[in-house]
Structure formats: structure tokens, C-alpha cells
Design a protein around this motif. Structure first.
Motif, PDB file in Angstrom:
ATOM      1  N   ALA A 138      -7.129   4.736   5.694  1.00  0.00           N
ATOM      2  CA  ALA A 138      -5.754   4.493   5.234  1.00  0.00           C
ATOM      3  C   ALA A 138      -5.712   4.134   3.758  1.00  0.00           C
ATOM      4  O   ALA A 138      -4.678   4.298   3.099  1.00  0.00           O
ATOM      5  CB  ALA A 138      -5.122   3.378   6.066  1.00  0.00           C
ATOM      6  N   GLU A 139      -6.844   3.637   3.232  1.00  0.00           N
ATOM      7  CA  GLU A 139      -6.949   3.334   1.800  1.00  0.00           C
ATOM      8  C   GLU A 139      -7.472   4.524   1.002  1.00  0.00           C
ATOM      9  O   GLU A 139      -7.719   4.424  -0.199  1.00  0.00           O
ATOM     10  CB  GLU A 139      -7.902   2.142   1.590  1.00  0.00           C
ATOM     11  CG  GLU A 139      -7.473   0.852   2.265  1.00  0.00           C
ATOM     12  CD  GLU A 139      -6.327   0.163   1.549  1.00  0.00           C
ATOM     13  OE1 GLU A 139      -6.169   0.393   0.339  1.00  0.00           O
ATOM     14  OE2 GLU A 139      -5.589  -0.588   2.210  1.00  0.00           O
ATOM     15  N   GLY A 140      -7.679   5.651   1.702  1.00  0.00           N
ATOM     16  CA  GLY A 140      -8.156   6.866   1.036  1.00  0.00           C
ATOM     17  C   GLY A 140      -9.661   6.953   0.913  1.00  0.00           C
ATOM     18  O   GLY A 140     -10.175   7.757   0.138  1.00  0.00           O
TER      19      GLY A 140
ATOM     20  N   SER B 203     -12.811  -1.523  -4.918  1.00  0.00           N
ATOM     21  CA  SER B 203     -12.304  -2.855  -4.608  1.00  0.00           C
ATOM     22  C   SER B 203     -11.201  -2.746  -3.554  1.00  0.00           C
ATOM     23  O   SER B 203     -10.327  -1.886  -3.648  1.00  0.00           O
ATOM     24  CB  SER B 203     -11.748  -3.527  -5.870  1.00  0.00           C
ATOM     25  OG  SER B 203     -12.782  -3.768  -6.799  1.00  0.00           O
ATOM     26  N   LEU B 204     -11.254  -3.621  -2.573  1.00  0.00           N
ATOM     27  CA  LEU B 204     -10.287  -3.612  -1.482  1.00  0.00           C
ATOM     28  C   LEU B 204      -9.303  -4.762  -1.631  1.00  0.00           C
ATOM     29  O   LEU B 204      -9.587  -5.735  -2.346  1.00  0.00           O
ATOM     30  CB  LEU B 204     -11.032  -3.743  -0.137  1.00  0.00           C
ATOM     31  CG  LEU B 204     -11.963  -2.589   0.212  1.00  0.00           C
ATOM     32  CD1 LEU B 204     -12.854  -2.970   1.387  1.00  0.00           C
ATOM     33  CD2 LEU B 204     -11.156  -1.335   0.546  1.00  0.00           C
TER      34      LEU B 204
ATOM     35  N   ILE C 142     -12.682  -0.663  11.125  1.00  0.00           N
ATOM     36  CA  ILE C 142     -12.849  -0.713   9.668  1.00  0.00           C
ATOM     37  C   ILE C 142     -12.799   0.689   9.078  1.00  0.00           C
ATOM     38  O   ILE C 142     -12.182   0.924   8.031  1.00  0.00           O
ATOM     39  CB  ILE C 142     -14.171  -1.421   9.303  1.00  0.00           C
ATOM     40  CG1 ILE C 142     -14.093  -2.898   9.683  1.00  0.00           C
ATOM     41  CG2 ILE C 142     -14.466  -1.277   7.807  1.00  0.00           C
ATOM     42  CD1 ILE C 142     -15.413  -3.631   9.583  1.00  0.00           C
ATOM     43  N   SER C 143     -13.444   1.652   9.753  1.00  0.00           N
ATOM     44  CA  SER C 143     -13.431   3.038   9.277  1.00  0.00           C
ATOM     45  C   SER C 143     -12.009   3.575   9.200  1.00  0.00           C
ATOM     46  O   SER C 143     -11.627   4.231   8.215  1.00  0.00           O
ATOM     47  CB  SER C 143     -14.287   3.912  10.198  1.00  0.00           C
ATOM     48  OG  SER C 143     -14.262   5.253   9.791  1.00  0.00           O
ATOM     49  N   THR C 144     -11.211   3.274  10.228  1.00  0.00           N
ATOM     50  CA  THR C 144      -9.817   3.727  10.247  1.00  0.00           C
ATOM     51  C   THR C 144      -9.010   3.073   9.135  1.00  0.00           C
ATOM     52  O   THR C 144      -8.193   3.729   8.460  1.00  0.00           O
ATOM     53  CB  THR C 144      -9.185   3.414  11.615  1.00  0.00           C
ATOM     54  OG1 THR C 144      -9.908   4.112  12.635  1.00  0.00           O
ATOM     55  CG2 THR C 144      -7.727   3.849  11.653  1.00  0.00           C
TER      56      THR C 144
END
Length: 231
Positions: free
Chosen positions: A43-45, A76-77, A37-39
Motif C-alpha cells: 500500500a506504500e508502493g 523511510s516509513l 506487513i507485506s500487504t
């Protein structure tokens, strides 16, 4: 490090059944999930340490994980973020999942009947037990919340395990790594020990486990041997 029992297990009868949680108790799945999840967040900044993710999501219902994560990061993801992450966690577990400290040695040593009771689906449990070299030790003695339709902290999956194994609730000893799991054991009126020796356990998580006053806080599962067979 040695176990730190808050109640002397030796003062009580030996349990007739030990019920283990799986993720974070017998296998190091929690840290793998947090690292994936951290990785993905990076990738989403968004930079979040795996420890923060573990503290936020440990034991949380699957449907509630994304809202909790979004609350943590304030962003928001994508709607399918956790679904995508779930696939990657499964793949990562296939490659690098290992048993927690003392898990294999304890299961090989136990003469008391034991089983697994988990919120994880049966499909994932089989996959993860095989990846961690635990399936041969557990065999068919595993139960999923999917079997009963209700997840921990509801005690139903623990009660199902005791019923199928033919043991009364008062004769069970539950080993759990999360507050939600210990809550389920308490709701089931079962004895319980906390396990705080997995890679994802922080000092804060161990302190949270202590608030449930477990019979012992184990940092290596082999420490349970001394509690079951005191000198």
C-alpha cells in the motif's frame, strides 16, 4: 519428513520440563505477521515478499523492527507504521491463526510437564493461544518477558519458567523456532531442540537454526515423541 537430531536425545535423561516458545513454534503467527506487513508495504508502493520480511524480523526486538524493515526496503516509513501493523496482525490472528504442524497432538500426548515462555506480552499470548485453540492445553503455565522486564536472547524468562515450575535448568528442554530463542536457551544452560516446520521457515532459516547444533531439528512437533520415547 523426519527429525534430524544432531545429538541423540535418547543418550540423555528424559527432561523434567519442556519449555516451548509460542510465536512460530506452537502457532503460525510469524507468517501472518509477515503477510500483513507485506500487504501494508504494498500500500506504500513497496513490494517485498513475506519470506524476506520473516528473514529480516524473525526474533527481532519490537523497537528494532521498523529500523530493520526500513534498512531492508531502503525507504523511510510513517512513524506509527509498526503500531498500525501490530493492530492488523492481532485482528488477522483472531481470524486465521492456527497451531503449527503437530503442536496440538504433541501437547495432548505429553506426560512430561510443559509450559510456554515467550517474548510476547501476556495479553497477546492469551489472545493468540485462544485463537489457535491452545489455551486449554497450556492453561496458566505461560510466562512472558514482560514478567521479568528483559527479552530473549536474555535467558531470564526461561529461568523464570524453570524456577516457577520447580525444575533445575539442566532438566529443561527448550523448543524454539528462531536463532534468538536458541541463543536464549543456550544462555540459560538448558538443552534445546529447534523447530523448523512452520510456514515461515525457509531453507536459510533452517540452516541458521542448525548452526546452534540443536539436539534435533523438528519439522513437525510430533517428531519430539520419538526423541522422548525412543524405540
Amino acid at each position: 519428513m523426519t527429525a534430524a537430531p544432531s545429538i541423540r536425545t535418547s543418550d540423555r535423561p528424559r527432561p523434567r520440563l519442556i519449555i516451548f516458545d509460542f510465536d512460530g513454534t506452537l502457532a503460525e503467527t510469524e507468517i501472518i505477521a509477515s503477510e500483513v506487513i507485506s500487504t501494508k508495504l504494498a500500500a506504500e508502493g513497496v513490494q517485498v515478499h513475506p519470506d524476506e520480511i520473516t528473514a529480516t524480523l524473525s526474533g527481532v526486538e519490537r523497537d528494532d523492527q521498523q529500523p530493520r524493515l526500513e534498512s531492508l526496503i531502503g525507504v523511510s516509513l510513517p512513524k506509527n507504521f509498526m503500531e498500525t501493523v501490530g493492530v492488523e496482525i492481532q485482528l488477522a490472528a483472531s481470524v486465521s491463526l492456527s497451531a503449527t504442524p503437530g503442536a496440538i497432538e504433541l501437547l495432548q500426548w505429553l506426560t512430561i510437564p510443559f509450559c510456554v515462555a515467550s517474548n510476547t506480552s501476556r495479553f497477546e499470548l492469551i489472545h493468540r493461544m485462544r485463537a489457535a485453540n491452545l489455551l486449554g492445553l497450556v492453561g496458566s503455565r505461560f510466562f512472558s518477558s514482560d514478567d521479568i522486564g528483559i527479552r530473549k536472547p536474555d535467558p531470564s524468562v526461561l529461568l523464570l519458567a524453570a524456577e516457577v515450575m520447580g525444575v533445575s535448568t539442566g532438566e529443561c528442554l527448550v523448543i524454539e523456532d528462531s536463532v534468538i530463542g536458541l541463543n536464549a536457551a543456550r544462555n540459560a544452560n538448558m538443552r534445546y531442540c529447534a523447530f523448523g516446520g512452520a510456514r515461515h521457515h525457509s531453507s536459510q532459516l533452517r540452516n541458521d537454526l542448525r548452526t546452534f547444533e540443536p539436539e534435533a531439528l523438528l519439522l513437525n512437533l510430533e517428531e519430539l515423541k520419538g526423541l522422548l520415547c525412543p524405540m
